[in-house]
Design an enzyme around this catalytic site. Sequence first.
Site, PDB file in Angstrom:
ATOM      1  N   LEU A 172       8.006   4.524 -16.006  1.00  0.00           N
ATOM      2  CA  LEU A 172       8.849   3.646 -15.203  1.00  0.00           C
ATOM      3  C   LEU A 172       8.649   4.100 -13.763  1.00  0.00           C
ATOM      4  CD1 LEU A 172      12.212   3.616 -17.225  1.00  0.00           C
ATOM      5  CD2 LEU A 172      10.645   1.693 -16.893  1.00  0.00           C
ATOM      6  N   ASP A 173       8.433   3.155 -12.847  1.00  0.00           N
ATOM      7  CA  ASP A 173       8.198   3.568 -11.468  1.00  0.00           C
ATOM      8  C   ASP A 173       9.476   4.133 -10.855  1.00  0.00           C
ATOM      9  OD1 ASP A 173       9.735   1.460 -10.236  1.00  0.00           O
ATOM     10  OD2 ASP A 173       8.053   0.107 -10.493  1.00  0.00           O
ATOM     11  N   GLU A 174       9.339   4.694  -9.687  1.00  0.00           N
ATOM     12  CA  GLU A 174      10.434   5.407  -9.033  1.00  0.00           C
ATOM     13  C   GLU A 174      11.685   4.545  -8.865  1.00  0.00           C
ATOM     14  OE1 GLU A 174      10.985   8.172  -5.018  1.00  0.00           O
ATOM     15  OE2 GLU A 174       9.159   6.992  -5.270  1.00  0.00           O
ATOM     16  N   LYS A 175      11.511   3.253  -8.584  1.00  0.00           N
ATOM     17  CA  LYS A 175      12.647   2.378  -8.333  1.00  0.00           C
ATOM     18  C   LYS A 175      13.191   1.726  -9.599  1.00  0.00           C
ATOM     19  CE  LYS A 175      11.434   1.397  -3.583  1.00  0.00           C
ATOM     20  NZ  LYS A 175      11.079   0.371  -2.602  1.00  0.00           N
ATOM     21  N   SER A 176      12.554   1.992 -10.749  1.00  0.00           N
ATOM     22  CA  SER A 176      13.024   1.447 -12.018  1.00  0.00           C
ATOM     23  C   SER A 176      13.824   2.504 -12.760  1.00  0.00           C
ATOM     24  CB  SER A 176      11.846   0.975 -12.861  1.00  0.00           C
ATOM     25  OG  SER A 176      11.153  -0.058 -12.193  1.00  0.00           O
TER      26      SER A 176
END
Length: 192
Positions: free
Chosen positions: A49-53
Amino acid sequence: MIKTVNNYVIYKPYGYLSQFKSNDSKQQKKKFLGELYDFPEGIMAIGRLDEKSEGLLLLTTDGKMSDYINSQKVDKEYYALVDGDITPNALEKLKSGVQIGFEGKKYTTKPCKVSKLSEIPSLPERSKKIRDDRHGPTSWITITLNEGKFRQVRKMTSAVGFPTLRLVRVRVGSIQLNAMHVGDVIEVNEFF
């Protein structure tokens, strides 16, 4: 000698990278999963999951299990808060597949399940505030994919004109986020 396998289900918080540490000096101020729990050596995230997810993330020390979950195209369900009142036409485009950029090339996403949620999902408040209704309407959608290209959901919603403001993975296969709290780490014997 039998190798011990460690499996974890975690609720990845917003702002964390799906890795455990970094030797990269540019990432020294970043937050890593290793800050949440003392994970064993050899641990890996199954799909990132990316940093903002935020939301459900599976971790394992078993490379074969990681490959199995990724290669068998296990369904992954997300709740996405999008900018604007999403239209039926945009939902149909998402369902049938849209063209996004991936590794410098055009890629058409596979058909998937998408629908607008009739109610705001019961999720913990995010650590970083999301813009409020004064900036226009928003919609929550559920989207279930069995592929996982880099930032795919965000690229898909942008491609139909409704950029993602918040993205939460709520399910991987039969494993659900349920009543987990942000930052929870649960060790499990097996995933499926």
